[in-house]
Scaffold this motif. Structure first.
Motif, short mmCIF file in Angstrom:
data_model
loop_
_atom_site.label_atom_id
_atom_site.label_comp_id
_atom_site.label_asym_id
_atom_site.label_seq_id
_atom_site.Cartn_x
_atom_site.Cartn_y
_atom_site.Cartn_z
N ARG A 76 57.30 -28.13 -36.40
CA ARG A 76 57.83 -27.67 -35.12
C ARG A 76 57.18 -28.39 -33.94
NH1 ARG A 76 60.80 -24.07 -33.04
NH2 ARG A 76 61.09 -22.97 -35.00
N ASN A 121 62.40 -22.90 -24.22
CA ASN A 121 63.31 -22.90 -25.36
C ASN A 121 62.66 -23.48 -26.63
OD1 ASN A 121 63.20 -25.46 -24.24
ND2 ASN A 121 65.35 -25.91 -24.61
N TRP A 122 61.35 -23.35 -26.75
CA TRP A 122 60.63 -23.92 -27.90
C TRP A 122 61.11 -23.33 -29.22
CZ3 TRP A 122 57.80 -21.05 -31.31
CH2 TRP A 122 57.44 -19.75 -30.90
N SER A 159 64.20 -22.30 -30.07
CA SER A 159 65.55 -22.69 -30.46
C SER A 159 65.80 -24.19 -30.49
CB SER A 159 66.57 -22.02 -29.53
OG SER A 159 66.34 -22.44 -28.20
N ASP A 160 64.94 -24.96 -29.87
CA ASP A 160 65.15 -26.42 -29.79
C ASP A 160 63.93 -27.15 -30.33
OD1 ASP A 160 65.71 -29.06 -29.12
OD2 ASP A 160 66.60 -28.53 -27.19
N ILE A 161 63.99 -27.50 -31.61
CA ILE A 161 62.83 -28.13 -32.25
C ILE A 161 62.50 -29.48 -31.62
CG2 ILE A 161 64.03 -29.28 -34.15
CD1 ILE A 161 61.57 -28.08 -35.86
N ALA A 162 63.49 -30.18 -31.09
CA ALA A 162 63.22 -31.47 -30.44
C ALA A 162 62.35 -31.27 -29.21
CB ALA A 162 64.52 -32.17 -30.07
N VAL A 163 62.60 -30.19 -28.47
CA VAL A 163 61.82 -29.88 -27.26
C VAL A 163 60.39 -29.50 -27.64
CG1 VAL A 163 61.57 -28.20 -25.37
CG2 VAL A 163 63.78 -29.28 -25.81
N SER A 164 60.24 -28.64 -28.63
CA SER A 164 58.89 -28.22 -29.03
C SER A 164 58.12 -29.40 -29.63
CB SER A 164 58.93 -27.04 -29.99
OG SER A 164 59.65 -27.33 -31.16
#
Length: 165
Positions: free
Chosen positions: A23, A81-82, A84-89
């Motif tokens: 993650r 949005n960590w 729901s959005d693995i790219a962001v986290s």
């Protein structure tokens, strides 16, 4: 001042081994995840292994008690949005790792409790010490949870009974 964190691992050290990513960081980042309590470390590994009970974990896992410098922790708000959005986290954690800004980064865990990313490439890694290691049933750190490891119980595997009356 030192703080105690925990890791359920198939190794007895903090460094080395393959780092598959997850993650918070990309594959290959020399980072391990630590938890604030022994139970949180066990539950985090259960989730990753998709095991319904601690006895179903692969043999050889050890609960590591780790002392880390409290001043080495960076606390920075994770993106909203960590979850729901693995790219962001992953970008958030990878940017921290790439910067070398601190030994540890506190991140939110799915359980609501904080987790800690440990930068195993950081020069202060030598200040971190594994001070104890125990194998299942991970005593004495989980004695209060002895029923959880009872061979006759599958409390995590059984679906809740719903009274439809």
């Amino acid at each position: 001042m030192m703080m105690t964190l925990w890791r359920l691992s198939n190794g007895s050290s903090l460094a080395g081994g393959a780092h598959p990513g997850g993650r918070w960081v990309c594959a290959g980042a020399n980072v391990v995840l630590l938890d604030a309590t022994p139970l949180a470390a066990i539950c985090a590994r259960l989730a990753l292994a998709e095991a319904e009970h601690p006895r179903r974990l692969p043999r050889g896992y050890q609960l590591l008690e780790v002392k880390v410098p409290r001043r080495g922790v960076l606390r920075r708000a994770a993106p909203g949005n960590w979850r729901s959005d693995i790219a962001v986290s992953r970008e958030f954690g990878q940017n921290w790792f790439d910067s070398g800004a601190s030994l540890l980064l506190e991140v939110p865990g799915l359980s609501g409790a904080p987790q800690y990313l440990l930068n195993c490439s950081h020069p202060d890694l030598a200040r971190c010490k594994v001070i104890s290691s125990s194998q299942a049933p991970f005593s004495p750190h989980t004695d209060a949870l002895a029923g959880m490891f009872d061979e006759q119980r599958d409390w995590l595997a059984k679906p809740p009974v719903v009274d439809r009356a």
